[in-house]
Design a protein around this motif. Structure first.
Motif, short mmCIF file in Angstrom:
data_model
loop_
_atom_site.label_atom_id
_atom_site.label_comp_id
_atom_site.label_asym_id
_atom_site.label_seq_id
_atom_site.Cartn_x
_atom_site.Cartn_y
_atom_site.Cartn_z
N TYR A 91 -30.76 -27.96 4.65
CA TYR A 91 -30.14 -28.37 5.92
C TYR A 91 -30.45 -29.84 6.21
CZ TYR A 91 -30.89 -23.30 6.33
OH TYR A 91 -30.96 -21.96 6.10
N PRO A 92 -29.90 -30.76 5.46
CA PRO A 92 -30.27 -32.18 5.67
C PRO A 92 -29.90 -32.70 7.06
CG PRO A 92 -28.42 -31.96 4.13
CD PRO A 92 -28.96 -30.59 4.34
N LYS A 93 -28.71 -32.41 7.53
CA LYS A 93 -28.29 -32.92 8.85
C LYS A 93 -29.04 -32.20 9.97
CE LYS A 93 -23.62 -34.23 7.37
NZ LYS A 93 -22.16 -34.01 7.59
N ALA A 94 -29.16 -30.90 9.88
CA ALA A 94 -29.84 -30.15 10.94
C ALA A 94 -31.31 -30.55 11.03
CB ALA A 94 -29.72 -28.66 10.67
N THR A 95 -31.94 -30.81 9.90
CA THR A 95 -33.36 -31.17 9.91
C THR A 95 -33.58 -32.52 10.59
OG1 THR A 95 -33.72 -29.94 7.85
CG2 THR A 95 -35.38 -31.56 8.45
N VAL A 96 -32.76 -33.50 10.28
CA VAL A 96 -32.90 -34.82 10.91
C VAL A 96 -32.69 -34.71 12.42
CG1 VAL A 96 -31.88 -37.13 11.06
CG2 VAL A 96 -32.26 -36.07 8.82
N LEU A 101 -36.90 -32.69 18.47
CA LEU A 101 -37.22 -31.50 19.25
C LEU A 101 -38.54 -30.89 18.79
CD1 LEU A 101 -33.78 -29.65 19.61
CD2 LEU A 101 -35.10 -30.80 21.39
N LEU A 102 -38.76 -30.86 17.48
CA LEU A 102 -40.00 -30.29 16.96
C LEU A 102 -41.19 -31.16 17.37
CD1 LEU A 102 -38.83 -29.47 13.30
CD2 LEU A 102 -38.39 -28.22 15.40
N TRP A 103 -41.03 -32.45 17.27
CA TRP A 103 -42.10 -33.40 17.57
C TRP A 103 -42.50 -33.32 19.05
CZ3 TRP A 103 -43.77 -36.99 13.67
CH2 TRP A 103 -44.73 -37.90 14.11
N ALA A 123 -50.35 -32.65 12.86
CA ALA A 123 -48.92 -32.40 12.63
C ALA A 123 -48.60 -30.92 12.44
CB ALA A 123 -48.45 -33.18 11.41
N SER A 124 -49.56 -30.05 12.72
CA SER A 124 -49.30 -28.63 12.48
C SER A 124 -48.21 -28.08 13.39
CB SER A 124 -50.60 -27.83 12.66
OG SER A 124 -51.15 -28.04 13.94
N GLY A 125 -48.08 -28.63 14.60
CA GLY A 125 -47.00 -28.19 15.47
C GLY A 125 -45.63 -28.52 14.88
N LEU A 177 -47.10 -23.20 19.16
CA LEU A 177 -46.08 -22.48 19.93
C LEU A 177 -44.99 -23.43 20.40
CD1 LEU A 177 -45.08 -19.91 21.30
CD2 LEU A 177 -46.57 -20.44 23.24
N GLY A 178 -45.38 -24.63 20.87
CA GLY A 178 -44.36 -25.59 21.29
C GLY A 178 -43.46 -26.02 20.17
N GLY A 179 -44.04 -26.27 18.99
CA GLY A 179 -43.21 -26.63 17.84
C GLY A 179 -42.30 -25.51 17.41
#
Length: 254
Positions: A91-96, A101-103, A123-125, A177-179
């Motif tokens: 998922y190249p586009k979805a990951t970028v 949001l993950l960060w 960076a575990s989150g 949990l937040g990530g």
């Protein structure tokens, strides 16, 4: 409408996506190593997430770049390399698009749920967000590549389903949990960002389609489309009369 790729072109495209995802993941792991080496030269606690403090909000942006020990950065670096490569390949586009949001989700989870006065870093989150992104996209998309990626992620990092809850002292389950929440939200938002490969047909599906087409051709050749196309063999007297009108019949004896 795009032209379907040949098998050789598809293989080259897959290798190119894998190479880009691997290089990007390696680059981020090297960045973590540089930050880990630099952070020992000063007091970096102001760059960590300090729950429910205004000063601690800076750590939402900077805490994933910091680590508390060699074991900490090695564990997160390996997870980032594997999950980042897997997600970026499939998922190249979805990951970028999902990374912000993950960060931010990782940092906000620690800031909102963590104990006052504690410091959260690592960076575990973000890696948990990548893991949940791949898990949920596999459930939503359900094509072969998505299912395979989800199974691989679960095989190596299925334990992430447990580490989003408090289990071990000193482990920031709040950022996990937040990530993870950020990964789930991103999966729903960007599930169509990457086009799905055309589903190959099985031999029996092709045979059924050919038989259906042949049957349609036979019906068009030998059968009429409607009753009005049947030739009229007899016309009653007074053909100018209203079509469909029932003729009256006299009763016997009248």
């Amino acid at each position: 409408m795009s032209t379907p790729l040949t098998s050789e072109q598809q293989r080259l495209a897959d290798r190119s996506r894998l190479r880009r995802a691997l290089n990007a993941s390696l680059g981020f792991v090297l960045l973590l190593a540089v930050c880990f080496a630099a952070q020992h030269g000063f007091d970096f606690r102001f760059l960590t997430v300090t729950p429910r403090s205004v000063e601690g909000l800076l750590g939402v942006l900077t805490a994933p770049l910091l680590h508390g020990s060699v074991e900490h950065i090695v564990a997160n670096g390996i997870a980032m390399l594997m999950l980042g490569t897997l997600a970026g390949t499939v998922y190249p586009k979805a990951t970028v698009r999902a990374l912000p949001l993950l960060w931010i989700g990782s940092g906000l989870g620690a800031w909102l749920l963590g104990n006052a006065g504690s410091h959260h870093l690592g960076a575990s989150g973000v890696t948990h967000g990548l893991g949940f992104l791949v898990f949920v996209l596999g459930l939503l998309r359900r094509d072969r590549a998505a299912i395979a990626a989800g199974m691989l992620a679960f095989l190596f990092y299925g334990g992430m389903l447990m580490t989003i809850l408090p289990r071990e002292a000193g482990v920031s389950w709040e950022s996990h949990l937040g990530g993870a929440i950020g990964g789930v939200i991103a999966a729903f938002l960007f599930r169509r960002a990457d086009p799905q490969a055309a589903k190959p047909k099985y031999s029996w599906e092709i045979e059924e389609e050919l038989a259906r087409q042949q049957g349609d051709a036979d019906r068009a050749m030998y059968e009429t489309e409607a009753a009005r196309d049947v030739p009229v063999l007899w016309n009653r007297e007074g053909s100018d009369a209203e079509r469909g009108k029932v003729l009256p019949f006299r009763r016997l004896g009248e």
